[in-house]
Write an enzyme that holds these catalytic residues in place. Structure first.
Site, PDB file in Angstrom:
ATOM      1  N   PRO A 199       0.714  -1.128  -0.040  1.00 32.95           N
ATOM      2  CA  PRO A 199      -0.047  -0.010  -0.068  1.00 32.95           C
ATOM      3  C   PRO A 199       0.874   1.079   0.144  1.00 32.95           C
ATOM      4  CG  PRO A 199      -0.209  -1.265   2.168  1.00 32.95           C
ATOM      5  CD  PRO A 199       0.594  -2.103   0.951  1.00 32.95           C
ATOM      6  N   ASN A 200       0.397   2.211  -0.826  1.00 34.75           N
ATOM      7  CA  ASN A 200       0.887   3.648  -0.757  1.00 34.75           C
ATOM      8  C   ASN A 200       2.197   3.695  -1.629  1.00 34.75           C
ATOM      9  OD1 ASN A 200      -1.218   4.739   0.775  1.00 34.75           O
ATOM     10  ND2 ASN A 200      -0.251   3.766   2.296  1.00 34.75           N
ATOM     11  N   ARG A 218       5.021  11.014  -2.995  1.00 37.86           N
ATOM     12  CA  ARG A 218       4.669  10.613  -1.568  1.00 37.86           C
ATOM     13  C   ARG A 218       5.945  11.080  -0.535  1.00 37.86           C
ATOM     14  NH1 ARG A 218       4.934   4.562   1.192  1.00 37.86           N
ATOM     15  NH2 ARG A 218       4.075   5.291   3.320  1.00 37.86           N
ATOM     16  N   TYR A 231      11.152   9.117   1.232  1.00 39.83           N
ATOM     17  CA  TYR A 231      10.906   8.214   0.335  1.00 39.83           C
ATOM     18  C   TYR A 231      11.751   8.447  -1.004  1.00 39.83           C
ATOM     19  CZ  TYR A 231       7.674   5.948   3.241  1.00 39.83           C
ATOM     20  OH  TYR A 231       7.059   5.421   4.441  1.00 39.83           O
ATOM     21  N   ASN A 246       8.153  -5.394  -0.497  1.00 44.18           N
ATOM     22  CA  ASN A 246       8.109  -4.293   0.222  1.00 44.18           C
ATOM     23  C   ASN A 246       6.585  -4.233   0.538  1.00 44.18           C
ATOM     24  OD1 ASN A 246       7.875  -1.909   1.563  1.00 44.18           O
ATOM     25  ND2 ASN A 246       9.207  -0.659   0.276  1.00 44.18           N
ATOM     26  N   ALA A 305       3.123  -0.785   4.767  1.00 47.18           N
ATOM     27  CA  ALA A 305       2.397  -0.642   6.266  1.00 47.18           C
ATOM     28  C   ALA A 305       2.002  -2.099   6.728  1.00 47.18           C
ATOM     29  CB  ALA A 305       1.382   0.100   6.360  1.00 47.18           C
ATOM     30  N   ASP A 324       2.262 -15.640   6.647  1.00 51.23           N
ATOM     31  CA  ASP A 324       1.646 -16.987   6.224  1.00 51.23           C
ATOM     32  C   ASP A 324       2.079 -17.446   4.759  1.00 51.23           C
ATOM     33  OD1 ASP A 324       1.316 -17.127   9.072  1.00 51.23           O
ATOM     34  OD2 ASP A 324      -0.991 -17.269   8.966  1.00 51.23           O
ATOM     35  N   GLU A 340      12.994  -8.925   2.377  1.00 53.64           N
ATOM     36  CA  GLU A 340      11.963  -7.781   2.601  1.00 53.64           C
ATOM     37  C   GLU A 340      12.870  -6.695   2.439  1.00 53.64           C
ATOM     38  OE1 GLU A 340      11.114  -8.397   7.023  1.00 53.64           O
ATOM     39  OE2 GLU A 340      10.672  -6.271   6.858  1.00 53.64           O
ATOM     40  N   HIS A 391      12.746  -2.330   2.484  1.00 50.83           N
ATOM     41  CA  HIS A 391      12.156  -1.086   2.788  1.00 50.83           C
ATOM     42  C   HIS A 391      13.070   0.110   2.354  1.00 50.83           C
ATOM     43  CE1 HIS A 391       9.423  -3.059   5.236  1.00 50.83           C
ATOM     44  NE2 HIS A 391      10.336  -3.745   5.908  1.00 50.83           N
ATOM     45  N   ARG A 436      12.787   5.151  12.571  1.00 55.44           N
ATOM     46  CA  ARG A 436      11.600   5.872  12.459  1.00 55.44           C
ATOM     47  C   ARG A 436      10.660   5.568  13.830  1.00 55.44           C
ATOM     48  NH1 ARG A 436       8.915   5.472   6.530  1.00 55.44           N
ATOM     49  NH2 ARG A 436       7.603   6.918   7.565  1.00 55.44           N
ATOM     50  N   ARG A 493       7.016   1.194  13.514  1.00 57.04           N
ATOM     51  CA  ARG A 493       7.683   0.391  12.356  1.00 57.04           C
ATOM     52  C   ARG A 493       8.943  -0.409  12.756  1.00 57.04           C
ATOM     53  NH1 ARG A 493       5.488   3.828   8.323  1.00 57.04           N
ATOM     54  NH2 ARG A 493       4.727   5.843   8.851  1.00 57.04           N
TER      55      ARG A 493
HETATM   56  C1  DHK Z   1       7.061   1.779   3.087  1.00 53.17           C
HETATM   57  C2  DHK Z   1       5.860   2.087   4.173  1.00 53.17           C
HETATM   58  O1  DHK Z   1       4.775   2.403   3.292  1.00 53.17           O
HETATM   59  C3  DHK Z   1       5.670   2.266   5.386  1.00 53.17           C
HETATM   60  O2  DHK Z   1       4.332   1.981   5.837  1.00 53.17           O
HETATM   61  C4  DHK Z   1       6.910   1.274   5.932  1.00 53.17           C
HETATM   62  C5  DHK Z   1       7.997   1.377   3.951  1.00 53.17           C
HETATM   63  C6  DHK Z   1       8.222   1.669   5.499  1.00 53.17           C
HETATM   64  C7  DHK Z   1       9.632   1.817   3.261  1.00 53.17           C
HETATM   65  O3  DHK Z   1      10.359   2.357   4.015  1.00 53.17           O
HETATM   66  O4  DHK Z   1       9.632   1.434   2.085  1.00 53.17           O
HETATM   67  O5  DHK Z   1       6.924   1.513   7.400  1.00 53.17           O
END
Ligand code: DHK
Length: 159
Positions: free
Chosen positions: A21-22, A29, A34, A85, A88, A98, A109, A111, A118, A122
């Site tokens: 998400p996002n 963003r 980011y 990634n 959230a 799972d 994983e 990020h 942070r 998180r």
């Molecule tokens: C991206 C997100 O959207 C956050 O919810 C994570 C992660 C961190 C990132 O750093 O790519 O907490």
């Protein structure tokens, strides 16, 4: 057909890159956190990194937990590994954890930000201990490192 005459299954050549998400909003963003690379930029980076190893990437981005679970399930039959990634959902999703466990593929994983620098919420990930590696805080390069790692890990292996 005897065992000796069964042709070997073709080696898998595709890595699934999952964004949660996002992350579709990357580029606009919170760029101070980011950066300014878009999701398209990151996917091109991944494709180039995979190509250098003779591999390909499949990409999925969704803001919906179940869609991410479905994509991970589909990787079971076709991918050699997963870069994820989960946004959230990293900090909330037993279902995605799972799914990663269930498909028994090596997963990394990623990020973009250093989640450990942070907010405390998180700092915990439901995914880390079912992934082979965790990369946080390297920006978009983290995806490239993850692909290089999976390529090395699965070299000469028909996973
Ligand atoms: C991206 C997100 O959207 C956050 O919810 C994570 C992660 C961190 C990132 O750093 O790519 O907490």
């Amino acid at each position: 057909m005897t065992e000796a005459t069964v042709p070997p299954a073709p080696a898998r050549s595709s890595i699934l890159v999952v964004n949660g998400p996002n992350l579709n909003l990357l580029g606009t963003r919170e760029p101070e956190k980011y950066g300014t690379a878009t999701l398209g930029d990151i996917e091109r980076l991944c494709a180039g990194a995979a190509d250098a190893h003779g591999l390909e990437c499949d990409f999925v981005q969704s803001n919906h937990e179940g869609a991410l679970v479905d994509a991970i399930h589909e990787a079971r039959q076709k991918s050699l590994g997963i870069v994820i990634n989960a946004g959230a959902y990293t900090h909330t999703s037993v279902a995605i954890r799972d799914a990663i466990s269930a498909v028994e593929l090596p997963a990394v994983e990623v990020h973009i930000t250093n989640v450990h620098a942070r907010e405390p919420f998180r700092h915990h990930s439901y995914l880390s201990d079912v992934c082979r590696a965790v990369i946080a805080g390297a920006g978009p390069l983290g995806y490239r490192f993850a692909i290089d790692y999976l390529a090395e890990l699965t070299r000469d292996r028909n996973v």
